[in-house]
Design a protein around this motif. Sequence first.
Motif, PDB file in Angstrom:
ATOM      1  N   CYS A   1      -1.538 -30.254  14.431  1.00 20.10           N
ATOM      2  CA  CYS A   1      -1.067 -29.339  14.781  1.00 20.10           C
ATOM      3  C   CYS A   1      -1.011 -28.988  13.681  1.00 20.10           C
ATOM      4  O   CYS A   1       0.117 -30.055  13.090  1.00 20.10           O
ATOM      5  CB  CYS A   1      -0.258 -28.812  15.769  1.00 20.10           C
ATOM      6  SG  CYS A   1       0.152 -27.238  15.663  1.00 20.10           S
TER       7      CYS A   1
ATOM      8  N   ASN B   1       0.828 -26.034  12.693  1.00 18.88           N
ATOM      9  CA  ASN B   1       1.814 -24.932  12.865  1.00 18.88           C
ATOM     10  C   ASN B   1       3.525 -25.298  13.208  1.00 18.88           C
ATOM     11  O   ASN B   1       4.036 -24.103  12.257  1.00 18.88           O
ATOM     12  CB  ASN B   1       1.354 -24.109  13.767  1.00 18.88           C
ATOM     13  CG  ASN B   1       0.013 -24.059  13.629  1.00 18.88           C
ATOM     14  OD1 ASN B   1      -0.503 -23.123  12.962  1.00 18.88           O
ATOM     15  ND2 ASN B   1      -0.558 -23.840  15.375  1.00 18.88           N
ATOM     16  N   PHE B   2       3.927 -25.791  13.147  1.00 19.17           N
ATOM     17  CA  PHE B   2       4.950 -26.351  13.389  1.00 19.17           C
ATOM     18  C   PHE B   2       6.470 -25.150  13.790  1.00 19.17           C
ATOM     19  O   PHE B   2       6.893 -24.430  13.651  1.00 19.17           O
ATOM     20  CB  PHE B   2       5.230 -26.890  11.784  1.00 19.17           C
ATOM     21  CG  PHE B   2       5.528 -27.761  11.748  1.00 19.17           C
ATOM     22  CD1 PHE B   2       6.253 -28.915  11.455  1.00 19.17           C
ATOM     23  CD2 PHE B   2       4.017 -28.000  10.871  1.00 19.17           C
ATOM     24  CE1 PHE B   2       5.772 -29.935  11.310  1.00 19.17           C
ATOM     25  CE2 PHE B   2       3.818 -29.380   9.966  1.00 19.17           C
ATOM     26  CZ  PHE B   2       4.215 -30.671  10.990  1.00 19.17           C
ATOM     27  N   CYS B   3       5.511 -24.491  15.115  1.00 18.54           N
ATOM     28  CA  CYS B   3       6.297 -23.657  15.768  1.00 18.54           C
ATOM     29  C   CYS B   3       8.720 -23.942  16.124  1.00 18.54           C
ATOM     30  O   CYS B   3       7.922 -25.484  16.321  1.00 18.54           O
ATOM     31  CB  CYS B   3       6.116 -23.468  17.026  1.00 18.54           C
ATOM     32  SG  CYS B   3       3.995 -22.815  16.611  1.00 18.54           S
TER      33      CYS B   3
ATOM     34  N   TYR C   1      10.184 -24.769  18.286  1.00 20.67           N
ATOM     35  CA  TYR C   1      10.519 -25.363  19.228  1.00 20.67           C
ATOM     36  C   TYR C   1       9.818 -27.129  20.000  1.00 20.67           C
ATOM     37  O   TYR C   1      10.232 -26.945  20.250  1.00 20.67           O
ATOM     38  CB  TYR C   1      10.140 -24.486  20.607  1.00 20.67           C
ATOM     39  CG  TYR C   1       9.382 -23.917  20.702  1.00 20.67           C
ATOM     40  CD1 TYR C   1       7.657 -24.428  21.109  1.00 20.67           C
ATOM     41  CD2 TYR C   1       9.134 -22.458  20.168  1.00 20.67           C
ATOM     42  CE1 TYR C   1       6.868 -23.888  21.077  1.00 20.67           C
ATOM     43  CE2 TYR C   1       7.829 -22.424  20.517  1.00 20.67           C
ATOM     44  CZ  TYR C   1       7.112 -22.654  20.600  1.00 20.67           C
ATOM     45  OH  TYR C   1       5.874 -22.757  20.672  1.00 20.67           O
ATOM     46  N   CYS C   2       8.623 -26.934  18.870  1.00 19.83           N
ATOM     47  CA  CYS C   2       7.931 -27.890  19.110  1.00 19.83           C
ATOM     48  C   CYS C   2       7.529 -29.070  18.805  1.00 19.83           C
ATOM     49  O   CYS C   2       7.977 -29.677  17.257  1.00 19.83           O
ATOM     50  CB  CYS C   2       6.519 -27.091  19.916  1.00 19.83           C
ATOM     51  SG  CYS C   2       4.993 -27.759  19.827  1.00 19.83           S
TER      52      CYS C   2
ATOM     53  N   GLN D   1      -5.175 -28.569  19.584  1.00 25.36           N
ATOM     54  CA  GLN D   1      -4.067 -27.556  19.752  1.00 25.36           C
ATOM     55  C   GLN D   1      -4.143 -26.331  19.375  1.00 25.36           C
ATOM     56  O   GLN D   1      -3.026 -25.257  19.926  1.00 25.36           O
ATOM     57  CB  GLN D   1      -2.891 -28.401  18.965  1.00 25.36           C
ATOM     58  CG  GLN D   1      -2.426 -29.179  20.134  1.00 25.36           C
ATOM     59  CD  GLN D   1      -1.666 -29.191  20.488  1.00 25.36           C
ATOM     60  OE1 GLN D   1      -1.053 -28.396  21.612  1.00 25.36           O
ATOM     61  NE2 GLN D   1      -2.059 -31.063  22.034  1.00 25.36           N
TER      62      GLN D   1
ATOM     63  N   VAL E   1       4.821 -31.201  19.148  1.00 27.33           N
ATOM     64  CA  VAL E   1       3.490 -31.911  19.398  1.00 27.33           C
ATOM     65  C   VAL E   1       3.498 -31.642  18.011  1.00 27.33           C
ATOM     66  O   VAL E   1       2.280 -33.322  17.315  1.00 27.33           O
ATOM     67  CB  VAL E   1       2.580 -30.672  19.301  1.00 27.33           C
ATOM     68  CG1 VAL E   1       0.852 -31.134  18.919  1.00 27.33           C
ATOM     69  CG2 VAL E   1       2.570 -30.819  21.097  1.00 27.33           C
ATOM     70  N   PRO E   2       3.922 -30.686  16.439  1.00 28.91           N
ATOM     71  CA  PRO E   2       2.811 -31.639  15.064  1.00 28.91           C
ATOM     72  C   PRO E   2       3.552 -33.012  14.880  1.00 28.91           C
ATOM     73  O   PRO E   2       2.898 -33.808  13.778  1.00 28.91           O
ATOM     74  CB  PRO E   2       3.491 -30.415  14.220  1.00 28.91           C
ATOM     75  CG  PRO E   2       3.318 -29.379  15.373  1.00 28.91           C
ATOM     76  CD  PRO E   2       3.852 -30.296  16.427  1.00 28.91           C
TER      77      PRO E   2
ATOM     78  N   HIS F   1      -4.585 -19.900  18.901  1.00 32.62           N
ATOM     79  CA  HIS F   1      -2.653 -19.807  18.686  1.00 32.62           C
ATOM     80  C   HIS F   1      -2.948 -18.275  18.418  1.00 32.62           C
ATOM     81  O   HIS F   1      -3.884 -17.488  17.902  1.00 32.62           O
ATOM     82  CB  HIS F   1      -2.808 -20.026  17.683  1.00 32.62           C
ATOM     83  CG  HIS F   1      -1.118 -20.445  17.109  1.00 32.62           C
ATOM     84  ND1 HIS F   1      -0.640 -19.154  16.339  1.00 32.62           N
ATOM     85  CD2 HIS F   1      -0.409 -21.154  17.318  1.00 32.62           C
ATOM     86  CE1 HIS F   1       0.245 -19.289  16.203  1.00 32.62           C
ATOM     87  NE2 HIS F   1       0.967 -19.732  16.231  1.00 32.62           N
TER      88      HIS F   1
ATOM     89  N   ARG G   1       6.666 -17.879  15.019  1.00 26.95           N
ATOM     90  CA  ARG G   1       4.547 -18.317  15.628  1.00 26.95           C
ATOM     91  C   ARG G   1       3.846 -17.375  14.329  1.00 26.95           C
ATOM     92  O   ARG G   1       2.469 -17.404  14.380  1.00 26.95           O
ATOM     93  CB  ARG G   1       5.211 -17.230  16.638  1.00 26.95           C
ATOM     94  CG  ARG G   1       5.231 -18.013  17.694  1.00 26.95           C
ATOM     95  CD  ARG G   1       4.604 -19.400  18.037  1.00 26.95           C
ATOM     96  NE  ARG G   1       3.986 -19.233  19.418  1.00 26.95           N
ATOM     97  CZ  ARG G   1       2.561 -19.869  19.542  1.00 26.95           C
ATOM     98  NH1 ARG G   1       2.878 -20.792  19.372  1.00 26.95           N
ATOM     99  NH2 ARG G   1       1.209 -18.885  20.149  1.00 26.95           N
TER     100      ARG G   1
HETATM  101 FE1  SF4 Z   1       1.303 -26.940  17.279  1.00 27.38          FE
HETATM  102 FE2  SF4 Z   1       1.174 -25.251  19.717  1.00 27.38          FE
HETATM  103 FE3  SF4 Z   1       2.905 -26.565  19.250  1.00 27.38          FE
HETATM  104 FE4  SF4 Z   1       2.506 -24.389  18.316  1.00 27.38          FE
HETATM  105  S1  SF4 Z   1       3.653 -24.469  20.669  1.00 27.38           S
HETATM  106  S2  SF4 Z   1       3.358 -26.026  17.079  1.00 27.38           S
HETATM  107  S3  SF4 Z   1       0.475 -24.166  17.810  1.00 27.38           S
HETATM  108  S4  SF4 Z   1       1.313 -27.105  19.112  1.00 27.38           S
END
Ligand code: SF4
Length: 445
Positions: free
Chosen positions: A160, A162-164, A166-167, A204, A169-170, A241, A280
Amino acid sequence: MQRIYIETYGCQQNEADSEKILGMALEMGYEKTDNKEDADLIIVNTCAVREHAELKALSNTGQLKHIKEKNPSLLIGVCGCMIQQEHRKEDIKMKYPYVDFVFGTNMLDRFPQIMKEVKSRKKRSFFVESYDVNKGEIKEGIPVARAFDHSALVSIMYGCNNFCTYCVVPYVRGRERSRKPECIIEEVRDLAAKGYKEIMLLGQNVNSYGKDIENGINFAELLRRLCKVEGDFVLKFMTSHPKDATHELIDVMAENKKVERHFHLPLQSGSDRILKIMNRRYTRDAFYSLTEYMKEKIPGISITTDIIVGFPGETEEDFADTLDMMKRIRFDGVFSFVYSKRKGTPAAVMEDQISDEVKKERMGRLLSLQTEIQTEKNREYVGKTIRALVEGESKSNPNRLSARSKEGKLIHFDRFNGSDELVGKFVDIKITSAEAIMLLGEVIK
Ligand code: SF4
Ligand code: SAH
């Protein structure tokens, strides 16, 4: 015969990864077991998206100590998003000495070599590379031992960008990497030929599909091509997204019967101020118009979402904006999460963290509003007949079977003589009553 047991936490991407680990293990001569006590190799595939998921994986890993004491030749491996974080890898190293090896999310394809090394080294091994070192090229052709024979998961991209705020995942899955369209089409063709009825495309952010491939095609075009694959199956996808979801994609859905009548579009918050701090990159108005376009183009579409409650700095007014969006859009389902601090993410060090009491109180209000909306929406199905794929025994009642419609609705019906033969098949079900989380119906023979 050596036996492998795999425990999987988290999202469908992890489920798909575990199907690959099992596929490779079977090729190496392992046999699958559903009983940990019986296993020669246990793999724990972890999730890092919220603290709760990590704590659960850690506590269950802790319980493996007793099994290892009884069976010292047992090998225990931990993989997945959690150990891709340095501090969690260290936790395993220091506090879980009976874990023999860990391997990162970008090492999956090397599982056979990892096992060889673990066995020959006879000492604890930590195979974790950061994503900067290994760009995580996609290896095709890994064997997959699928968990079901009517429903399949197909990853179309990994990572991913996007680097939201809070997240995590990236950080634990690296940057976006798309599979080549021809590889995906080939896999779907093969699944359809084998009789799979439901194919879930995973990523993602599936709407960024293809952007990293030179002369690549976009997600709408991929879906269009997949719809041309012969067979009676439903194409599903997850996750979109909102900033990248296009009218073109919705048009493809509207034009093709093979695509589900369901859109999972994570809102996260209904407040423009919070959406901005979350990074976002869309507004509540943009989100709302997207859902309006879906409803106009695909009558009867069901829309579900993810919402985070108690993001740092969320005021009562911000939360009211989220409830307001729920009332306006009337989602068919909301996956709501209490905000969880993730180490290394910008939101974890933001001021104004919300207290547990406030988070809990807001979550309660959100859930009761959604239950009301969902019950009303589900009642609109009563009297209608809908087509659904029979999935198997209901998780809550062994006297019933459960099925899933193209709208993503969960439908239960009473078992009857011969009903078990319907598992993995499409049936028409007349809806007789509705609750917030499911519909009840009768199969039309
Ligand atoms: Fe990526 Fe989804 Fe996490 Fe945003 S919420 S950083 S889009 S995985
Ligand atoms: N890529 C997907 C979501 C992956 S994580 C997307 O962008 O939609 C799945 C969901 O977990 C997210 O949509 C979000 O609602 C939730 N989530 C992610 N990080 C979280 C955190 N730190 N605390 C609480 N919920 C979180």
